[in-house]
Design a protein around this motif. Structure first.
Motif, PDB file in Angstrom:
ATOM      1  N   SER A   1       0.720  -1.188  -0.434  1.00 21.43           N
ATOM      2  CA  SER A   1       0.103  -0.250  -0.150  1.00 21.43           C
ATOM      3  C   SER A   1       1.004   0.918   0.029  1.00 21.43           C
ATOM      4  N   HIS A   2       0.289   2.786  -0.128  1.00 17.10           N
ATOM      5  CA  HIS A   2       1.425   3.740  -0.255  1.00 17.10           C
ATOM      6  C   HIS A   2       1.618   3.653   1.036  1.00 17.10           C
ATOM      7  N   SER A   3       0.867   3.585   1.974  1.00 13.97           N
ATOM      8  CA  SER A   3       1.832   4.015   4.033  1.00 13.97           C
ATOM      9  C   SER A   3       2.502   2.769   3.730  1.00 13.97           C
ATOM     10  N   ILE A   4       2.683   2.008   2.644  1.00 13.85           N
ATOM     11  CA  ILE A   4       3.486   0.914   3.721  1.00 13.85           C
ATOM     12  C   ILE A   4       5.286   0.850   3.108  1.00 13.85           C
ATOM     13  N   ILE A   5       4.514   1.443   2.053  1.00 12.09           N
ATOM     14  CA  ILE A   5       5.831   1.951   1.050  1.00 12.09           C
ATOM     15  C   ILE A   5       6.215   3.249   1.628  1.00 12.09           C
ATOM     16  N   GLU A   6       5.500   4.661   2.293  1.00 12.80           N
ATOM     17  CA  GLU A   6       6.008   5.183   2.807  1.00 12.80           C
ATOM     18  C   GLU A   6       7.189   4.652   4.478  1.00 12.80           C
ATOM     19  N   GLU A   7       5.992   4.369   5.176  1.00 13.43           N
ATOM     20  CA  GLU A   7       6.992   3.593   5.895  1.00 13.43           C
ATOM     21  C   GLU A   7       8.637   3.045   5.901  1.00 13.43           C
ATOM     22  N   LEU A   8       8.559   1.852   5.335  1.00  4.98           N
ATOM     23  CA  LEU A   8       9.532   1.287   4.404  1.00  4.98           C
ATOM     24  C   LEU A   8      11.112   2.333   4.258  1.00  4.98           C
ATOM     25  N   GLY A   9      10.467   3.158   3.394  1.00  4.81           N
ATOM     26  CA  GLY A   9      11.328   3.587   3.188  1.00  4.81           C
ATOM     27  C   GLY A   9      11.984   5.490   4.285  1.00  4.81           C
ATOM     28  N   LYS A  10      10.835   4.853   5.207  1.00  6.12           N
ATOM     29  CA  LYS A  10      11.238   6.172   6.236  1.00  6.12           C
ATOM     30  C   LYS A  10      12.869   5.351   7.677  1.00  6.12           C
ATOM     31  N   ALA A  11      12.055   3.698   7.419  1.00  2.65           N
ATOM     32  CA  ALA A  11      12.815   2.955   8.039  1.00  2.65           C
ATOM     33  C   ALA A  11      14.613   2.639   7.134  1.00  2.65           C
ATOM     34  N   ILE A  12      13.762   2.349   5.825  1.00  5.08           N
ATOM     35  CA  ILE A  12      15.524   2.395   5.258  1.00  5.08           C
ATOM     36  C   ILE A  12      16.233   4.208   5.771  1.00  5.08           C
ATOM     37  N   ARG A  13      15.542   5.198   5.746  1.00  7.44           N
ATOM     38  CA  ARG A  13      16.925   5.950   5.334  1.00  7.44           C
ATOM     39  C   ARG A  13      17.726   6.125   6.978  1.00  7.44           C
ATOM     40  N   HIS A  14      15.608   5.911   7.838  1.00  7.22           N
ATOM     41  CA  HIS A  14      17.337   5.784   9.160  1.00  7.22           C
ATOM     42  C   HIS A  14      18.874   4.795   9.889  1.00  7.22           C
ATOM     43  N   HIS A  15      17.768   3.663   9.460  1.00  2.23           N
ATOM     44  CA  HIS A  15      19.012   2.390   8.781  1.00  2.23           C
ATOM     45  C   HIS A  15      20.271   3.206   8.218  1.00  2.23           C
ATOM     46  N   LEU A  16      20.142   3.895   6.951  1.00  2.00           N
ATOM     47  CA  LEU A  16      21.283   4.417   6.786  1.00  2.00           C
ATOM     48  C   LEU A  16      21.815   5.177   7.026  1.00  2.00           C
ATOM     49  N   GLU A  17      20.945   6.185   7.437  1.00  2.00           N
ATOM     50  CA  GLU A  17      21.471   7.315   8.446  1.00  2.00           C
ATOM     51  C   GLU A  17      22.399   6.732   9.419  1.00  2.00           C
ATOM     52  N   SER A  18      21.852   5.786  10.287  1.00  2.00           N
ATOM     53  CA  SER A  18      22.730   5.392  11.572  1.00  2.00           C
ATOM     54  C   SER A  18      24.059   4.871  11.131  1.00  2.00           C
ATOM     55  N   THR A  19      24.387   4.848   9.672  1.00  3.66           N
ATOM     56  CA  THR A  19      25.691   3.696   9.353  1.00  3.66           C
ATOM     57  C   THR A  19      26.914   4.662   8.835  1.00  3.66           C
ATOM     58  N   GLN A  20      25.868   5.735   8.866  1.00  3.35           N
ATOM     59  CA  GLN A  20      27.391   7.401   8.478  1.00  3.35           C
ATOM     60  C   GLN A  20      27.293   7.152   6.924  1.00  3.35           C
ATOM     61  N   VAL A  21      26.224   6.446   6.293  1.00  2.00           N
ATOM     62  CA  VAL A  21      26.388   6.418   5.061  1.00  2.00           C
ATOM     63  C   VAL A  21      26.440   7.808   4.205  1.00  2.00           C
ATOM     64  N   ALA A  22      27.091   8.561   3.181  1.00  2.00           N
ATOM     65  CA  ALA A  22      26.986   9.633   2.502  1.00  2.00           C
ATOM     66  C   ALA A  22      25.239  10.460   1.830  1.00  2.00           C
ATOM     67  N   GLY A  23      25.379  11.287   1.880  1.00  3.57           N
ATOM     68  CA  GLY A  23      23.905  11.158   1.531  1.00  3.57           C
ATOM     69  C   GLY A  23      23.350  11.243   0.410  1.00  3.57           C
ATOM     70  N   SER A  24      24.543  11.608  -0.560  1.00  7.07           N
ATOM     71  CA  SER A  24      23.874  10.741  -1.669  1.00  7.07           C
ATOM     72  C   SER A  24      23.481   9.123  -1.900  1.00  7.07           C
ATOM     73  N   ALA A  25      24.270   8.659  -1.467  1.00  2.35           N
ATOM     74  CA  ALA A  25      24.096   7.233  -1.405  1.00  2.35           C
ATOM     75  C   ALA A  25      23.091   6.954  -0.977  1.00  2.35           C
ATOM     76  N   LEU A  26      22.540   7.877   0.275  1.00  4.89           N
ATOM     77  CA  LEU A  26      21.430   7.184   0.855  1.00  4.89           C
ATOM     78  C   LEU A  26      20.133   7.551   0.176  1.00  4.89           C
ATOM     79  N   MET A  27      20.405   8.962  -0.572  1.00  5.97           N
ATOM     80  CA  MET A  27      19.022   9.298  -1.331  1.00  5.97           C
ATOM     81  C   MET A  27      18.742   8.304  -2.865  1.00  5.97           C
ATOM     82  N   ASP A  28      20.522   7.965  -3.271  1.00  5.40           N
ATOM     83  CA  ASP A  28      20.264   6.867  -4.405  1.00  5.40           C
ATOM     84  C   ASP A  28      19.257   5.899  -3.784  1.00  5.40           C
TER      85      ASP A  28
END
Lengths: 132, 183
Positions: free
Chosen positions: B29-56
Protein backbone atom coordinates in the motif's frame (compact mmCIF):
# COMPACT_ATOMS: atom_id res chain seq x y z
CA UNK A 1 -7.03 35.73 -6.27
CA UNK A 2 -6.72 33.46 -3.23
CA UNK A 3 -3.47 31.88 -2.19
CA UNK A 4 -3.12 28.12 -2.45
CA UNK A 5 -1.56 26.49 0.60
CA UNK A 6 -1.01 22.74 0.92
CA UNK A 7 0.67 21.41 4.05
CA UNK A 8 3.44 18.87 3.62
CA UNK A 9 3.05 15.18 4.31
CA UNK A 10 5.71 12.48 4.34
CA UNK A 11 5.37 11.90 0.59
CA UNK A 12 4.19 15.30 -0.61
CA UNK A 13 5.75 18.77 -0.34
CA UNK A 14 4.61 21.98 1.32
CA UNK A 15 3.15 24.31 -1.32
CA UNK A 16 2.61 28.06 -0.93
CA UNK A 17 1.32 29.92 -3.97
CA UNK A 18 0.73 33.58 -3.13
CA UNK A 19 -0.84 35.61 -5.94
CA UNK A 20 -0.56 39.05 -4.28
CA UNK A 21 3.16 38.63 -3.47
CA UNK A 22 3.68 36.82 -6.82
CA UNK A 23 5.66 34.30 -4.87
CA UNK A 24 5.45 30.53 -5.45
CA UNK A 25 7.20 28.00 -3.26
CA UNK A 26 7.41 24.22 -3.12
CA UNK A 27 9.53 22.50 -0.48
CA UNK A 28 9.99 18.98 0.84
CA UNK A 29 9.74 15.58 -0.77
CA UNK A 30 7.43 14.44 -3.53
CA UNK A 31 6.47 10.82 -4.17
CA UNK A 32 2.69 10.86 -3.75
CA UNK A 33 0.57 7.86 -4.63
CA UNK A 34 -0.69 9.65 -7.74
CA UNK A 35 1.32 12.70 -8.76
CA UNK A 36 -1.14 13.83 -11.45
CA UNK A 37 -4.01 13.90 -8.94
CA UNK A 38 -1.95 15.53 -6.18
CA UNK A 39 -0.73 18.40 -8.38
CA UNK A 40 -4.02 19.01 -10.24
CA UNK A 41 -5.03 21.94 -7.93
CA UNK A 42 -1.55 23.46 -8.33
CA UNK A 43 -1.89 23.50 -12.11
CA UNK A 44 -5.42 24.90 -11.94
CA UNK A 45 -4.15 27.73 -9.68
CA UNK A 46 -1.05 28.43 -11.80
CA UNK A 47 -2.97 28.64 -15.07
CA UNK A 48 -5.41 31.18 -13.60
CA UNK A 49 -2.56 33.15 -12.01
CA UNK A 50 -0.56 33.33 -15.25
CA UNK A 51 -3.61 34.21 -17.35
CA UNK A 52 -4.18 37.30 -15.14
CA UNK A 53 -0.52 38.32 -15.03
CA UNK A 54 0.44 41.78 -16.34
CA UNK A 55 3.41 41.72 -18.75
CA UNK A 56 6.85 42.51 -17.24
CA UNK A 57 5.63 41.49 -13.76
CA UNK A 58 8.20 39.77 -11.60
CA UNK A 59 7.41 36.27 -10.29
CA UNK A 60 9.62 34.68 -7.65
CA UNK A 61 9.68 30.88 -7.53
CA UNK A 62 11.40 29.06 -4.70
CA UNK A 63 11.92 25.32 -5.09
CA UNK A 64 13.59 23.55 -2.16
CA UNK A 65 12.86 19.90 -2.79
CA UNK A 66 14.87 17.06 -1.31
CA UNK A 67 13.46 14.30 -3.46
CA UNK A 68 11.23 13.98 -6.54
CA UNK A 69 10.12 10.58 -7.77
CA UNK A 70 9.94 10.07 -11.53
CA UNK A 71 6.29 11.09 -11.95
CA UNK A 72 6.80 14.19 -9.76
CA UNK A 73 9.80 15.08 -11.95
CA UNK A 74 7.55 15.07 -14.98
CA UNK A 75 4.97 17.18 -13.17
CA UNK A 76 7.67 19.64 -12.06
CA UNK A 77 8.83 20.03 -15.66
CA UNK A 78 5.23 20.81 -16.72
CA UNK A 79 5.04 23.37 -13.90
CA UNK A 80 8.29 25.01 -15.07
CA UNK A 81 7.15 24.90 -18.71
CA UNK A 82 4.12 27.04 -17.83
CA UNK A 83 6.44 29.56 -16.14
CA UNK A 84 8.77 29.42 -19.14
CA UNK A 85 5.84 30.32 -21.38
CA UNK A 86 5.01 33.27 -19.10
CA UNK A 87 8.64 34.41 -19.31
CA UNK A 88 8.51 34.19 -23.11
CA UNK A 89 5.37 36.36 -22.94
CA UNK A 90 7.27 39.04 -21.04
CA UNK A 91 7.04 38.21 -17.33
CA UNK A 92 10.24 38.32 -15.32
CA UNK A 93 10.36 34.84 -13.81
CA UNK A 94 13.12 33.97 -11.36
CA UNK A 95 13.38 30.37 -10.19
CA UNK A 96 15.69 29.50 -7.29
CA UNK A 97 16.41 25.78 -7.16
CA UNK A 98 17.72 25.23 -3.62
CA UNK A 99 19.77 22.10 -3.13
CA UNK A 100 21.55 20.63 -0.17
CA UNK A 101 25.31 20.16 -0.85
CA UNK A 102 24.93 16.65 0.56
CA UNK A 103 22.27 15.72 -2.02
CA UNK A 104 23.87 15.33 -5.44
CA UNK A 105 20.75 13.81 -7.05
CA UNK A 106 18.65 16.90 -6.48
CA UNK A 107 21.42 19.14 -7.88
CA UNK A 108 21.51 16.95 -11.02
CA UNK A 109 17.75 17.16 -11.21
CA UNK A 110 17.99 20.98 -11.12
CA UNK A 111 20.65 20.88 -13.83
CA UNK A 112 18.40 18.66 -15.99
CA UNK A 113 15.60 21.23 -15.65
CA UNK A 114 17.82 24.24 -16.28
CA UNK A 115 18.90 22.75 -19.63
CA UNK A 116 15.24 22.65 -20.69
CA UNK A 117 14.49 26.30 -19.86
CA UNK A 118 15.81 29.42 -21.56
CA UNK A 119 13.49 32.41 -21.10
CA UNK A 120 13.19 32.29 -17.33
CA UNK A 121 16.08 32.82 -14.92
CA UNK A 122 17.01 29.53 -13.26
CA UNK A 123 19.45 29.76 -10.36
CA UNK A 124 21.02 26.76 -8.66
CA UNK A 125 21.42 27.83 -5.04
CA UNK A 126 23.38 25.77 -2.55
CA UNK A 127 21.63 25.76 0.81
CA UNK A 128 21.79 23.27 3.65
CA UNK A 129 18.35 21.95 4.46
CA UNK A 130 16.84 20.57 7.61
CA UNK A 131 15.89 16.92 7.36
CA UNK A 132 12.12 16.38 7.26
CA UNK B 1 2.44 -24.91 16.97
CA UNK B 2 5.62 -26.97 16.62
CA UNK B 3 8.93 -25.51 17.79
CA UNK B 4 10.40 -25.68 14.27
CA UNK B 5 7.96 -23.05 12.96
CA UNK B 6 8.94 -20.73 15.81
CA UNK B 7 12.67 -21.08 15.35
CA UNK B 8 13.68 -18.17 13.14
CA UNK B 9 17.43 -18.74 13.27
CA UNK B 10 17.54 -20.38 9.84
CA UNK B 11 15.67 -17.50 8.29
CA UNK B 12 17.90 -15.06 10.16
CA UNK B 13 21.05 -16.86 8.97
CA UNK B 14 19.80 -16.68 5.40
CA UNK B 15 19.03 -12.94 5.69
CA UNK B 16 22.51 -12.33 7.12
CA UNK B 17 24.17 -14.47 4.46
CA UNK B 18 22.42 -12.49 1.72
CA UNK B 19 23.22 -9.15 3.42
CA UNK B 20 19.52 -8.30 3.52
CA UNK B 21 18.84 -5.10 5.47
CA UNK B 22 15.14 -4.97 4.76
CA UNK B 23 12.56 -6.76 2.71
CA UNK B 24 8.83 -6.65 2.18
CA UNK B 25 6.83 -9.35 0.46
CA UNK B 26 3.09 -9.07 0.02
CA UNK B 27 0.48 -6.49 -0.92
CA UNK B 28 2.00 -2.99 -1.10
CA UNK B 29 0.00 0.00 0.00
CA UNK B 30 1.18 3.60 -0.27
CA UNK B 31 1.54 3.82 3.51
CA UNK B 32 3.69 0.65 3.62
CA UNK B 33 5.93 2.16 0.92
CA UNK B 34 6.25 5.34 3.02
CA UNK B 35 6.97 3.47 6.27
CA UNK B 36 9.62 1.19 4.78
CA UNK B 37 11.21 4.18 3.08
CA UNK B 38 11.44 5.95 6.43
CA UNK B 39 12.91 2.84 8.06
CA UNK B 40 15.62 2.34 5.43
CA UNK B 41 16.61 6.01 5.61
CA UNK B 42 16.91 5.89 9.38
CA UNK B 43 18.99 2.75 9.10
CA UNK B 44 21.34 4.25 6.50
CA UNK B 45 21.66 7.51 8.47
CA UNK B 46 22.70 5.50 11.52
CA UNK B 47 25.47 3.82 9.49
CA UNK B 48 26.89 7.19 8.36
CA UNK B 49 26.44 6.46 4.67
CA UNK B 50 27.06 9.51 2.44
CA UNK B 51 23.98 11.64 1.81
CA UNK B 52 24.04 11.12 -1.96
CA UNK B 53 24.24 7.33 -1.70
CA UNK B 54 21.46 7.35 0.88
CA UNK B 55 19.16 9.32 -1.41
CA UNK B 56 20.04 7.07 -4.38
CA UNK B 57 19.13 3.92 -2.42
CA UNK B 58 15.92 5.59 -1.26
CA UNK B 59 15.09 6.79 -4.80
CA UNK B 60 15.61 3.36 -6.38
CA UNK B 61 13.56 1.72 -3.61
CA UNK B 62 10.67 4.19 -4.18
CA UNK B 63 10.73 3.70 -7.98
CA UNK B 64 10.74 -0.08 -7.61
CA UNK B 65 8.02 -0.22 -4.96
CA UNK B 66 5.79 2.23 -6.86
CA UNK B 67 6.39 0.36 -10.14
CA UNK B 68 5.35 -2.93 -8.52
CA UNK B 69 2.29 -1.32 -6.95
CA UNK B 70 1.26 0.55 -10.12
CA UNK B 71 1.72 -2.50 -12.33
CA UNK B 72 -0.22 -4.81 -10.04
CA UNK B 73 -3.06 -2.33 -9.54
CA UNK B 74 -3.33 -2.00 -13.31
CA UNK B 75 -3.67 -5.79 -13.71
CA UNK B 76 -5.80 -6.40 -10.66
CA UNK B 77 -9.28 -7.55 -11.54
CA UNK B 78 -11.19 -10.74 -11.03
CA UNK B 79 -10.33 -13.80 -9.00
CA UNK B 80 -6.54 -13.53 -9.32
CA UNK B 81 -6.42 -10.23 -7.43
CA UNK B 82 -5.10 -11.68 -4.16
CA UNK B 83 -2.45 -13.75 -5.89
CA UNK B 84 -1.23 -10.81 -7.95
CA UNK B 85 -1.23 -8.35 -5.06
CA UNK B 86 0.64 -10.84 -2.91
CA UNK B 87 3.36 -11.38 -5.53
CA UNK B 88 5.17 -8.08 -4.96
CA UNK B 89 8.51 -8.05 -3.20
CA UNK B 90 11.23 -5.45 -2.57
CA UNK B 91 14.59 -6.28 -1.00
CA UNK B 92 17.38 -3.92 0.08
CA UNK B 93 20.73 -5.60 0.69
CA UNK B 94 24.29 -4.57 1.38
CA UNK B 95 27.15 -6.18 -0.52
CA UNK B 96 30.40 -4.86 0.95
CA UNK B 97 30.48 -1.18 -0.09
CA UNK B 98 27.54 -1.51 -2.47
CA UNK B 99 23.79 -1.43 -1.92
CA UNK B 100 21.59 -3.73 -3.97
CA UNK B 101 17.90 -2.91 -4.38
CA UNK B 102 15.77 -5.64 -5.97
CA UNK B 103 12.09 -6.04 -6.71
CA UNK B 104 9.84 -8.71 -8.15
CA UNK B 105 6.25 -9.30 -9.18
CA UNK B 106 4.09 -11.46 -11.39
CA UNK B 107 4.11 -10.17 -14.95
CA UNK B 108 1.51 -10.92 -17.62
CA UNK B 109 3.34 -12.81 -20.39
CA UNK B 110 1.88 -10.44 -22.99
CA UNK B 111 3.70 -7.54 -21.27
CA UNK B 112 7.07 -9.31 -21.23
CA UNK B 113 8.39 -8.60 -24.78
CA UNK B 114 7.97 -4.82 -24.52
CA UNK B 115 9.52 -4.75 -21.04
CA UNK B 116 12.49 -6.87 -22.15
CA UNK B 117 13.03 -4.66 -25.21
CA UNK B 118 12.97 -1.55 -23.00
CA UNK B 119 15.40 -3.06 -20.47
CA UNK B 120 17.78 -4.23 -23.19
CA UNK B 121 17.76 -0.76 -24.69
CA UNK B 122 18.59 0.76 -21.29
CA UNK B 123 21.36 -1.82 -20.75
CA UNK B 124 22.95 -0.84 -24.07
CA UNK B 125 23.12 2.89 -23.30
CA UNK B 126 25.90 4.76 -21.52
CA UNK B 127 25.20 7.57 -19.02
CA UNK B 128 24.94 10.22 -21.75
CA UNK B 129 22.54 8.04 -23.76
CA UNK B 130 20.43 7.40 -20.66
CA UNK B 131 20.27 11.12 -19.92
CA UNK B 132 19.11 11.86 -23.49
CA UNK B 133 16.42 9.16 -23.26
CA UNK B 134 15.36 10.45 -19.83
CA UNK B 135 14.88 13.95 -21.21
CA UNK B 136 12.88 12.65 -24.15
CA UNK B 137 10.64 10.59 -21.85
CA UNK B 138 10.27 13.50 -19.42
CA UNK B 139 8.35 15.30 -22.19
CA UNK B 140 5.82 12.48 -22.66
CA UNK B 141 2.45 12.98 -20.91
CA UNK B 142 1.80 11.37 -17.54
CA UNK B 143 -0.54 8.40 -17.75
CA UNK B 144 -3.74 8.50 -15.66
CA UNK B 145 -2.54 5.77 -13.26
CA UNK B 146 0.23 8.13 -12.23
CA UNK B 147 3.07 6.25 -13.91
CA UNK B 148 5.61 8.27 -15.82
CA UNK B 149 7.47 5.61 -17.80
CA UNK B 150 10.57 7.22 -16.32
CA UNK B 151 11.18 4.89 -13.39
CA UNK B 152 13.41 2.34 -15.10
CA UNK B 153 15.44 5.05 -16.88
CA UNK B 154 15.86 6.86 -13.57
CA UNK B 155 17.10 3.61 -11.93
CA UNK B 156 19.46 2.95 -14.83
CA UNK B 157 20.95 6.45 -14.47
CA UNK B 158 21.58 5.95 -10.76
CA UNK B 159 22.93 2.41 -11.07
CA UNK B 160 26.65 1.66 -10.74
CA UNK B 161 26.18 -1.15 -13.28
CA UNK B 162 23.57 -1.90 -15.99
CA UNK B 163 20.14 -3.02 -14.74
CA UNK B 164 19.89 -6.79 -14.25
CA UNK B 165 16.65 -8.66 -14.67
CA UNK B 166 15.27 -12.18 -14.90
CA UNK B 167 11.99 -13.73 -16.02
CA UNK B 168 11.00 -16.97 -14.27
CA UNK B 169 8.38 -19.38 -15.59
CA UNK B 170 5.21 -19.47 -13.47
CA UNK B 171 2.25 -20.67 -15.51
CA UNK B 172 0.49 -20.13 -18.84
CA UNK B 173 -0.49 -16.59 -18.02
CA UNK B 174 2.33 -15.23 -15.88
CA UNK B 175 6.08 -15.04 -15.53
CA UNK B 176 7.87 -13.72 -12.44
CA UNK B 177 9.83 -10.55 -13.16
CA UNK B 178 12.89 -9.78 -11.00
CA UNK B 179 14.90 -6.56 -11.24
CA UNK B 180 18.22 -5.75 -9.56
CA UNK B 181 19.91 -2.35 -9.23
CA UNK B 182 23.36 -1.83 -7.69
CA UNK B 183 24.21 1.54 -6.10
Amino acid sequence: MDSLVIEKSRSSPAIRLDASARSLSISGESYPENAAAFYAPVFAWLKTFLADLEPTTMVQVDLAVRYLNSSSTKVMLNFLDLLEQAAQDGAQVIVNWRYDPDNESILECGQDFSEELTALTFNLVEQSQEPP
Amino acid sequence: MSTSTLDLTRLQDELRYQGILMSFSGPFSHSIIEELGKAIRHHLESTQVAGSALMDVFAVYIEQAQNVRNYISRLESGPEQTRLAGSGIVVIAQDEQRYVISSGNLLDRTDAPALVAHLERLRSLDKAGLKALYKEQMRQPLNPQGGAGLGLICMARKGAAPLEYALGDVDERYVFFSLRVVI
